[in-house]
Design a protein around this motif. Sequence first.
Motif, PDB file in Angstrom:
ATOM      1  N   ASP A  47       0.848  -1.189   0.000  1.00  0.00           N
ATOM      2  CA  ASP A  47       0.000   0.000   0.000  1.00  0.00           C
ATOM      3  C   ASP A  47       0.880   1.234   0.000  1.00  0.00           C
ATOM      4  O   ASP A  47       1.804   1.346   0.810  1.00  0.00           O
ATOM      5  CB  ASP A  47      -0.908  -0.008   1.236  1.00  0.00           C
ATOM      6  CG  ASP A  47      -1.845   1.193   1.292  1.00  0.00           C
ATOM      7  OD1 ASP A  47      -2.271   1.680   0.230  1.00  0.00           O
ATOM      8  OD2 ASP A  47      -2.136   1.656   2.419  1.00  0.00           O
ATOM      9  N   ASP A  48       0.601   2.154  -0.897  1.00  0.00           N
ATOM     10  CA  ASP A  48       1.288   3.443  -0.940  1.00  0.00           C
ATOM     11  C   ASP A  48       2.809   3.280  -0.971  1.00  0.00           C
ATOM     12  O   ASP A  48       3.539   3.997  -0.284  1.00  0.00           O
ATOM     13  CB  ASP A  48       0.844   4.299   0.250  1.00  0.00           C
ATOM     14  CG  ASP A  48       1.041   5.787  -0.013  1.00  0.00           C
ATOM     15  OD1 ASP A  48       1.082   6.196  -1.196  1.00  0.00           O
ATOM     16  OD2 ASP A  48       1.149   6.538   0.973  1.00  0.00           O
ATOM     17  N   GLY A  49       3.289   2.294  -1.747  1.00  0.00           N
ATOM     18  CA  GLY A  49       4.718   2.099  -1.924  1.00  0.00           C
ATOM     19  C   GLY A  49       5.412   1.329  -0.819  1.00  0.00           C
ATOM     20  O   GLY A  49       6.616   1.114  -0.883  1.00  0.00           O
ATOM     21  N   SER A  50       4.692   0.915   0.207  1.00  0.00           N
ATOM     22  CA  SER A  50       5.284   0.154   1.306  1.00  0.00           C
ATOM     23  C   SER A  50       4.748  -1.270   1.310  1.00  0.00           C
ATOM     24  O   SER A  50       3.596  -1.506   0.953  1.00  0.00           O
ATOM     25  CB  SER A  50       4.960   0.811   2.649  1.00  0.00           C
ATOM     26  OG  SER A  50       5.539   2.095   2.719  1.00  0.00           O
ATOM     27  N   TRP A  61      -0.034  -1.851  10.023  1.00  0.00           N
ATOM     28  CA  TRP A  61      -0.512  -1.061   8.881  1.00  0.00           C
ATOM     29  C   TRP A  61      -1.991  -0.728   9.040  1.00  0.00           C
ATOM     30  O   TRP A  61      -2.407   0.416   8.820  1.00  0.00           O
ATOM     31  CB  TRP A  61      -0.263  -1.837   7.583  1.00  0.00           C
ATOM     32  CG  TRP A  61      -1.035  -1.340   6.416  1.00  0.00           C
ATOM     33  CD1 TRP A  61      -0.789  -0.198   5.701  1.00  0.00           C
ATOM     34  CD2 TRP A  61      -2.191  -1.950   5.832  1.00  0.00           C
ATOM     35  NE1 TRP A  61      -1.728  -0.081   4.701  1.00  0.00           N
ATOM     36  CE2 TRP A  61      -2.593  -1.134   4.759  1.00  0.00           C
ATOM     37  CE3 TRP A  61      -2.920  -3.102   6.100  1.00  0.00           C
ATOM     38  CZ2 TRP A  61      -3.689  -1.432   3.958  1.00  0.00           C
ATOM     39  CZ3 TRP A  61      -3.998  -3.405   5.310  1.00  0.00           C
ATOM     40  CH2 TRP A  61      -4.377  -2.571   4.255  1.00  0.00           C
ATOM     41  N   SER A  65      -3.506   3.004   9.189  1.00  0.00           N
ATOM     42  CA  SER A  65      -4.414   3.458   8.130  1.00  0.00           C
ATOM     43  C   SER A  65      -5.774   3.848   8.697  1.00  0.00           C
ATOM     44  O   SER A  65      -6.478   4.674   8.112  1.00  0.00           O
ATOM     45  CB  SER A  65      -4.554   2.407   7.032  1.00  0.00           C
ATOM     46  OG  SER A  65      -5.221   1.264   7.498  1.00  0.00           O
ATOM     47  N   LEU A 103      -9.435   3.649  -5.566  1.00  0.00           N
ATOM     48  CA  LEU A 103      -8.372   2.681  -5.307  1.00  0.00           C
ATOM     49  C   LEU A 103      -8.818   1.277  -5.692  1.00  0.00           C
ATOM     50  O   LEU A 103      -9.957   0.889  -5.438  1.00  0.00           O
ATOM     51  CB  LEU A 103      -7.996   2.692  -3.817  1.00  0.00           C
ATOM     52  CG  LEU A 103      -7.315   3.950  -3.305  1.00  0.00           C
ATOM     53  CD1 LEU A 103      -7.047   3.832  -1.808  1.00  0.00           C
ATOM     54  CD2 LEU A 103      -6.011   4.213  -4.051  1.00  0.00           C
ATOM     55  N   GLU A 122      -3.791   0.140  -4.989  1.00  0.00           N
ATOM     56  CA  GLU A 122      -3.194   1.114  -5.897  1.00  0.00           C
ATOM     57  C   GLU A 122      -4.294   1.827  -6.673  1.00  0.00           C
ATOM     58  O   GLU A 122      -5.406   1.309  -6.794  1.00  0.00           O
ATOM     59  CB  GLU A 122      -2.220   0.424  -6.853  1.00  0.00           C
ATOM     60  CG  GLU A 122      -2.856  -0.676  -7.681  1.00  0.00           C
ATOM     61  CD  GLU A 122      -1.860  -1.547  -8.408  1.00  0.00           C
ATOM     62  OE1 GLU A 122      -0.645  -1.380  -8.206  1.00  0.00           O
ATOM     63  OE2 GLU A 122      -2.302  -2.412  -9.175  1.00  0.00           O
TER      64      GLU A 122
END
Length: 123
Positions: A47-50, A61, A65, A103, A122
């Motif tokens: 999620d979000d590059g992680s 996470w 979030s 998303l 994404e």
Amino acid sequence: MNQDQDRPLTITPDALPEVITRYLKAHRAHDTAAAVTSFADGATVIDDGSTYQGIAAIEGWLNRSATEFTYTIELTEAQQTDETHYVAVHHLEGDFPGGTVDLHYRFALRGGLDLIERLVIEP
């Protein structure tokens, strides 16, 4: 099921597997304890590059979030790519940068469809 792997089959949201609907309901309610039970032990979330690997990392996470931003989330579309891969498209509006986003929650389920093996979120 779907012969063309590049073109997922649009399905009704209530046709999503139970484990996905259980996760999405718990996530919307910010119920981390319930949401994390939907994942297999070695599951991965991106999620979000992680990348978050394993239950403890996914739980962290989920907790972040749930509190980082205030937003509404609406399931707008569901798709099935094959027997273990599903996409749930959500429209979010809130106080995060940009204010609105659609998303794609891309789920890979473990054989038997009982737990989430991988989730990629994404645009």
